[in-house]
Design an enzyme around this catalytic site. Structure first.
Site, PDB file in Angstrom:
ATOM      1  N   CYS A   1       0.813  -1.224   0.000  1.00  0.00           N
ATOM      2  CA  CYS A   1       0.000   0.000   0.000  1.00  0.00           C
ATOM      3  C   CYS A   1       0.846   1.273   0.000  1.00  0.00           C
ATOM      4  O   CYS A   1       1.944   1.282   0.523  1.00  0.00           O
ATOM      5  CB  CYS A   1      -0.886   0.027   1.234  1.00  0.00           C
TER       6      CYS A   1
ATOM      7  N   HIS B   1      18.576 -37.240  -3.971  1.00  0.00           N
ATOM      8  CA  HIS B   1      17.732 -37.495  -2.802  1.00  0.00           C
ATOM      9  C   HIS B   1      16.300 -37.039  -3.024  1.00  0.00           C
ATOM     10  O   HIS B   1      15.591 -36.734  -2.060  1.00  0.00           O
ATOM     11  CB  HIS B   1      18.335 -36.812  -1.565  1.00  0.00           C
TER      12      HIS B   1
ATOM     13  N   GLU C   1       9.225 -15.287  -9.766  1.00  0.00           N
ATOM     14  CA  GLU C   1       8.626 -13.978  -9.503  1.00  0.00           C
ATOM     15  C   GLU C   1       8.068 -13.334 -10.768  1.00  0.00           C
ATOM     16  O   GLU C   1       6.957 -12.808 -10.760  1.00  0.00           O
ATOM     17  CB  GLU C   1       9.664 -13.010  -8.915  1.00  0.00           C
TER      18      GLU C   1
ATOM     19  N   ASN D   1      -2.125   2.306   5.705  1.00  0.00           N
ATOM     20  CA  ASN D   1      -1.197   1.207   5.385  1.00  0.00           C
ATOM     21  C   ASN D   1      -0.998   0.405   6.657  1.00  0.00           C
ATOM     22  O   ASN D   1      -0.923   0.979   7.734  1.00  0.00           O
ATOM     23  CB  ASN D   1       0.173   1.745   4.974  1.00  0.00           C
TER      24      ASN D   1
ATOM     25  N   TRP E   1      -2.893  -2.773  -1.547  1.00  0.00           N
ATOM     26  CA  TRP E   1      -2.458  -4.153  -1.813  1.00  0.00           C
ATOM     27  C   TRP E   1      -3.245  -5.011  -0.834  1.00  0.00           C
ATOM     28  O   TRP E   1      -3.063  -4.922   0.384  1.00  0.00           O
ATOM     29  CB  TRP E   1      -0.956  -4.262  -1.571  1.00  0.00           C
TER      30      TRP E   1
END
Ligand code: G6P
Length: 609
Positions: A2, A505, A489, A99, A75
């Site tokens: 934000c 592994h 990303e 925020n 956000w």
């Protein structure tokens, strides 16, 4: 994450607010909004889901003007990205942007509903505005109401508040989320980041934890956390406003990748002589602190965490100093044991990452010698709250996916390793060798960036893939981790990283022709072991992309593409091999058509936990 912008002026502030939001766009967000008080002292509210450009269209369709206002990019944390959940939120004549997270919002919400408040969003923020309105209705003045409301909040917040009944005042508050005041001439501003206000002022007051502020066209009044009136220092920010411009580049990320030779030079400038690191660069207190340091605890998040992982190899191998490292969100929520004489080190591009900051605050009460931060943003919370700070000097990083911040962090961490190491296992000769190598860094970076076109071609093999595996050994393992993080990303391809020795592994079961395997292979003592690991991949029909020292003896064939990297000193390999991996993810993202600078769901500066 934000963003907040607020303004009180004797001119229309709408353009200032919208420009401020645009300058915060890089932080990542999913909706935007603005509230203004018009000349009839009516609140004018415009909110949209999506980009600030959409908000501008909404404003153009229904114009508004006003001399005081607040604006926000959201956000989503509580509630989806919808118009109703976008800020500003209102209650009667009051509007608020926020925020952070109000953790006890449910409880306050129930109390307010019982008193008759009607909620229209799913956000935690809406309780703030209803609570302030409730206090104002009970007879409090707007500023006093904000002060009283904040006393009830648990969690983190930066706030901007205006009221149509009190048209000359813009109120701000900071606790756990950053807020700055921009000081102008007969106009004043607030913002979550000074960058939002660089078009209107270069003078800033960086509010401290718990500060409350009243902003008018005539002045700024600040109360500290104990509600005492205080005068805070005004800082002039003199950095060139370089971040606002992509220059010749298509994306900020691309610009930032290509800036690395220059900014690594900036990190080194003034910190190294011909043969030694200049210790004074760490500050006057540093010498005494370093003299006492026997161990290091690093805490960081995301890409900065990967830089810390590389530093662990250096600190233990070159300096002979024990180093532990942990992601901040884990570290802060467990009981940990502090070994005697341990230096606490945070690494952060923004200096505002909530978990890293919380870890530092915890560390300060836990018996470490001192807190040192490796950080890119001067005046950020981490810098202000740490005992020592070494700035990375990378300049503003706008692309959400971190690039130049990482390599400058590595450069700074190498300087730290040297100054600590000279008190332990690092000889003067080895220091000189490391410094000579560092002097070559900018040039070597330039040479590697010349591989751009080759890597662009290689990226074609990834564009239709859903998964990729990144392998490295030793200090190159964190480099592989960072390479995988970059790819996921910005291209949304699932990418995992493994130490190459771990392949058998588990991950070997995944290898087939649909799973490209990226390998970082400088020429070092682990090279032969790495080659055997790669044979395991080849034997399963896997497709290899090997970033290898040109003299390491790899050659391309049907299932193997070798990208030759110039020979570099061992100490520089983690930095140098990072660059082609950044270019690879950049070009894959271009082919996939994703939003390179603002990838979905991610934020640049994560100021909430
Ligand atoms: C976010 C950013 C990452 C960054 C991380 C830590 O997730 O998108 O690029 O590495 O935060 O941020 P910091 O500012 O503390 O380095």
């Amino acid at each position: 994450m934000c963003g907040i912008v607020g303004a009180a002026a004797q001119r229309n502030v709408l353009g200032i607010l919208v420009e401020g939001l645009k300058r915060l766009e890089y932080r990542g967000y999913d909706s935007a909004g603005v509230a203004l008080l018009d000349s009839d002292q009516q609140l004018q509210l415009r909110k949209t889901v999506g980009k600030v450009a959409g908000l501008e269209e909404a404003i153009a369709a229904e114009p508004a003007t006003g001399q005081i206002g607040i604006a926000h990019t959201r956000w989503a944390t509580h509630g989806k990205p919808t118009q109703a959940n976008a800020h500003p939120h209102t209650s009667a004549n009051i509007a608020v942007v926020h925020n952070g997270i109000i953790e006890n919002y449910q409880e306050i919400r129930e109390q307010l509903i019982a008193k008759g408040a009607t909620f229209v969003s799913e956000t935690d923020t809406e309780v703030i505005v209803h609570l302030i309105n409730d206090l104002v209705s009970g007879g409090k003045d707007l500023f006093d109401a904000v002060v009283a409301a904040t006393e009830q909040f648990e969690g983190a917040y930066a706030l901007g508040v205006i009221s149509a009944d009190d048209p000359d005042r813009l109120i701000g508050a900071r606790s756990g989320s950053p807020l700055v005041v921009g000081v102008g001439i007969e106009e004043n501003f607030i913002a979550s980041d000074q960058m939002a206000l660089r078009q209107v002022t270069d003078r800033f007051i960086f509010l401290e934890e718990g500060d409350l502020v009243e902003v008018t066209t005539n002045g700024v009044t600040i109360l500290d956390k104990d509600k005492n009136r205080v005068v805070r220092k005004i800082s002039r920010i003199t950095d060139a406003d370089e971040a606002a411009d992509k220059g010749e580049y298509r994306h900020y990320m691309q610009k930032e990748i290509f800036e690395q030779p220059k900014v690594i030079g900036n990190t080194l400038q003034g910190r190294i002589g011909k043969t030694a690191v200049l210790e004074e660069a760490f500050g006057t207190e540093a010498k005494a602190i370093f003299d006492r340091t026997r161990a290091v605890q690093i805490v960081a998040c995301g890409t900065s965490y990967h830089a810390g992982l590389v530093a662990k190899y250096w600190l233990e191998e070159w300096a002979g100093i024990a180093c532990s490292i942990e992601v901040a969100s884990e570290y802060r929520y467990r009981r940990f044991v502090v070994s005697p004489d341990t230096l606490f080190v945070t690494i952060s591009q923004s200096g505002e990452t909530a978990d890293t900051l919380a870890a530092l605050r915890l560390a300060k009460e836990s018996g470490y010698i001192a807190g040192l931060t490796i950080c890119n943003v001067p005046n950020s919370s981490l810098v202000r709250e740490s005992d020592l700070a070494l700035m990375t000097n990378a300049g503003p990083e706008i692309g959400v996916a971190s690039t130049k911040a990482f390599t400058t962090q590595l450069t700074a961490l190498q300087l730290l390793t040297i100054v600590l190491g000279r008190r332990h296992d690092l000889t003067a000769d080895r220091e000189q060798e490391l410094i000579e190598a560092l002097h070559q860094m900018p040039k070597l970076c330039e040479m590697v960036l010349e591989l751009d076109k080759t890597i662009e071609k290689v990226s074609e093999a990834f564009a239709d893939k859903h998964h990729a595996l990144f392998l490295g050994r030793g200090v190159q393992y964190p480099v592989a981790m960072e390479g995988a993080l970059k790819l996921k990303e910005i291209s949304y391809i699932h990418a995992e990283s493994y130490p190459a020795g771990e392949l058998k592994h588990g991950p070997l079961a995944l290898v087939d022709s649909d799973m490209p395997v990226v390998v970082v292979a400088p020429s070092n003592q682990l090279l032969e072991k790495l080659k055997s690991n790669l044979e395991e991949v080849q034997a399963r029909g896997g497709e290899l992309f090997v970033f290898a020292d040109k003299d390491a003896g790899f050659s391309s064939d049907d299932n193997t593409t070798v990208i030759n990297i110039p020979h570099v000193p061992d100490s520089l390999a983690p930095l140098i091999y990072t660059l082609p991996l950044q270019l690879l993810s950049y070009h894959v993202a271009i082919l996939k058509g994703t939003d390179v600078d603002q990838p979905r769901n991610l934020a640049k500066s994560v100021t909430v936990e």
